[in-house]
Write an enzyme that holds these catalytic residues in place. Structure first.
Site, short mmCIF file in Angstrom:
data_model
loop_
_atom_site.label_atom_id
_atom_site.label_comp_id
_atom_site.label_asym_id
_atom_site.label_seq_id
_atom_site.Cartn_x
_atom_site.Cartn_y
_atom_site.Cartn_z
N GLY A 1 83.19 10.86 5.94
CA GLY A 1 83.52 10.52 7.31
C GLY A 1 82.77 11.39 8.29
N ALA B 1 84.48 17.89 11.51
CA ALA B 1 84.18 19.22 11.01
C ALA B 1 84.48 19.38 9.53
CB ALA B 1 84.94 20.26 11.83
N GLU C 1 83.29 4.08 4.15
CA GLU C 1 83.45 3.20 5.31
C GLU C 1 82.37 3.51 6.34
OE1 GLU C 1 86.76 2.91 8.73
OE2 GLU C 1 87.52 2.79 6.69
#
Length: 426
Positions: free
Chosen positions: A216, A219, A239
């Protein structure tokens, strides 16, 4: 198929230089009252054409995935989505439709049929366009609109990177073209704080060579990915992804024989230049990337997600704050289930032990919001790793208190664990 040219940016031709906007307006006038308009979301909103749509329609349902700031928000517009972004989050007219992201295409085919779809692809090439950085649920929306006699509008942009896979769309699927070139949004350059770096390092320690990654943005994912530059044979099935995947590619950590599979992406100009025309990157529709069954086929599938709260029953709330929807299920449930069914797979919930803005513990006795996901492999905070899967409920609670919770709340959590019947009194 009609073409409308726009002066939306420097270098493009004005509408008066060619066709007026009559074709677009005619298409919009053909829509039923209060139509549902599905628009590219995330980081690929076709702002110019969306503005034309908003001017032309008195009322409509605006369906956008993870809408960024600046979306139309006025009387007559009903923001509608299954994943709430900052551009819809505070709207009093918001219509939130709970759904796992993998199921949204089915909604378009049944309960939420689109009357119009507004895309943001590349300029046409050999009779096709590419959806570029944003595939996601858009192919399903286009197909549903075509079946239902709706209209498909494409704002073509010479700055949109050309990507492959399900991103490639035949121009015969598009009714109206609007030319509006303009720069693509880029992810801001961020720094990894100490807590995120620690969490990322703890997760990275658990990832073997040859694992498949759900990557994703943020941080913690960035820190996790950067901790894997020394691995070899890694795969990416996710994704979305950002620059951390490019860093792994350049470090030689990825299996060059396996394509990078994703549904949308966001990152630096360097990342967009890298994906442009790169057949190593396969953009797939949401029904593919987020299918738990397909996710589970990947070897050692490793899913890293975050949450707002995790309770002593290992239930995670990643969607709501004070009962109001903040985001949605997104792909978290899809990937946790898929990863847990993968041979050698793992699903992590990674978060700080203390919420900096709310000034409270993220490990709580019992979440008081609807649950987003549960029973992951482990919960990781900057303080350590709480092992969840395969332990009985007493051990799970003990792991969360001793290894994940902030020291200032551990005594209270022990008391609550006893009251909840999770552990026996000492």
């Amino acid at each position: 198929m009609h073409c409308v040219r726009s002066g939306a940016s420097t270098g493009s031709r004005r509408a008066s230089d060619n066709l007026p906007l009559v074709d677009l307006l005619s298409a919009l006038r053909s829509l039923p009252a209060n139509p549902r308009v599905v628009v590219s979301g995330n980081h690929a909103v076709p702002w110019h054409t969306l503005g034309l749509v908003d001017e032309a329609l008195d009322s409509y349902r605006l369906w956008t995935l993870n809408a960024p700031p600046g979306m139309p928000d006025r009387d007559g517009v009903t923001p509608e989505t299954s994943f709430v972004g900052p551009g819809m989050r505070k709207s009093l007219r918001l219509s939130y439709v709970p759904s796992r992201l993998s199921m949204v295409p089915k909604l378009f085919d049944t309960r939420l049929p689109p009357d119009a779809v507004v895309l943001h692809p590349t300029r046409p090439r050999d009779g096709k366009v590419s959806l570029g950085v944003e595939v996601n649920v858009l192919p399903a929306a286009v197909e549903a609109a075509r079946r239902n006699g709706g209209v498909v509008i494409a704002q073509t942009n010479a700055e949109m990177p050309w990507t492959f896979g399900d991103a490639v769309l035949d121009i015969e699927m598009i009714d109206v073209f609007v030319e509006a070139d303009g720069p693509m949004p880029h992810a801001p350059v961020g720094t990894v704080d100490t807590d995120s770096a620690t969490i990322g390092s703890l997760v990275a320690e658990r990832v073997p060579d040859g694992a498949t990654l759900q990557a994703g943005i943020g941080a913690v994912p960035d820190a996790t990915m950067h901790g894997l530059v020394g691995r070899r044979g890694l795969r990416v099935w996710t994704e979305m992804f950002s620059d951390s995947v490019l860093a792994l590619e350049r470090a030689g950590a990825l299996d060059r024989e396996v394509p990078i599979t994703a549904s949308f992406l966001f990152g630096s100009p360097e990342l967009l230049a890298w994906v442009n025309g790169n057949d190593r990157v396969e953009m797939r529709r949401t029904e593919v990337t987020n299918s738990p069954a397909l996710i589970a086929r990947n070897p050692a599938m490793t899913s890293v997600n975050t949450a707002l709260q995790v309770d002593l029953f290992a239930q995670a709330n990643a969607s709501r704050i004070n009962a109001r929807i903040h985001s949605g299920f997104g792909g978290q449930t899809d990937f946790i289930v898929g990863a847990m069914h993968s041979q050698g797979g793992q699903a992590f919930i990674a978060l700080r032990s203390w919420h900096p803005k709310a000034d409270c513990s993220t490990i709580v006795p019992l979440v008081d919001e609807p649950v987003t996901s549960f029973q992951m492999t482990a919960v990781v905070t900057e303080l350590g790793t709480a092992e969840i899967y395969g332990n009985d409920q007493a051990v799970q609670a003990r792991q969360l208190i001793e290894h994940a919770a902030h020291p200032s709340v551990r005594e209270e959590l022990w008391e609550e664990a006893v009251a909840l019947g999770l552990v026996r009194p000492l």
